[in-house]
Motif scaffolding. Structure first.
Motif, PDB file in Angstrom:
ATOM      1  N   HIS A 189       9.818  45.558  36.681  1.00 32.28           N
ATOM      2  CA  HIS A 189       8.954  46.288  37.615  1.00 32.28           C
ATOM      3  C   HIS A 189       9.727  47.170  38.582  1.00 32.28           C
ATOM      4  O   HIS A 189       9.259  48.242  38.946  1.00 32.28           O
TER       5      HIS A 189
ATOM      6  N   ALA B 290      15.116  38.736  39.370  1.00 31.77           N
ATOM      7  CA  ALA B 290      13.865  38.142  39.850  1.00 31.77           C
ATOM      8  C   ALA B 290      12.690  39.105  39.729  1.00 31.77           C
ATOM      9  O   ALA B 290      11.571  38.694  39.443  1.00 31.77           O
ATOM     10  N   LEU B 291      12.949  40.381  39.947  1.00 36.89           N
ATOM     11  CA  LEU B 291      11.861  41.364  39.907  1.00 36.89           C
ATOM     12  C   LEU B 291      11.564  41.868  38.502  1.00 36.89           C
ATOM     13  O   LEU B 291      10.521  42.468  38.260  1.00 36.89           O
TER      14      LEU B 291
ATOM     15  N   GLN C 132       5.795  39.049  43.322  1.00 35.54           N
ATOM     16  CA  GLN C 132       7.019  38.327  43.011  1.00 35.54           C
ATOM     17  C   GLN C 132       7.830  38.049  44.274  1.00 35.54           C
ATOM     18  O   GLN C 132       8.388  36.959  44.436  1.00 35.54           O
TER      19      GLN C 132
END
Length: 123
Positions: free
Chosen positions: A12, A8-9, A112
């Motif tokens: 980053h 999901a991230l 996010q």
């Protein structure tokens, strides 16, 4: 259903880890400004991030280790007589730019995570 925060991230989270490692290297350079014979080092961010992503996708979590690879040494603009290659202006500029880039990556991660929280709450 399981949820993988790493997916999901995106990149980053890895970028934050590499930026944190680079911060340590730059801080060591600044701290050793007056140490005779100290050689200033730096990390090639793009190469280190690629190494970090590749190692995590293949062999599980890995931390950047400067001992395993070849650390990059700075070539001084004005070499000192005592062999120290730290130039405080260059190091401070690199440290400041790295801190700004760290904040940018942290902002993306924050956005996010807020989006995920909204999705979980049904907003």
């Amino acid at each position: 259903m399981t949820f993988n925060f790493k997916d999901a991230l995106g990149v980053h989270a890895d970028a934050l880890q590499v930026r944190a490692d680079r911060t340590k290297v730059l801080a060591a350079n600044i701290a050793n400004e007056s140490t005779p014979g100290y050689t200033a080092r730096d990390i090639d961010f793009a190469a280190a991030l690629q190494q970090h992503v590749d190692s995590e996708s293949g062999a599980g979590g890995a931390e950047l280790s400067l001992g395993d690879g070849d650390p990059l040494y700075r070539v001084p603009y004005h070499p000192s007589v005592d062999g120290n290659t730290v130039e405080i202006g260059v190091e401070q500029a690199a440290f400041s730019q790295n801190a700004s880039d760290f904040q940018t990556s942290l902002t993306f991660v924050n956005m996010q995570l807020r989006g995920l929280a909204k999705a979980i709450n049904g907003q």
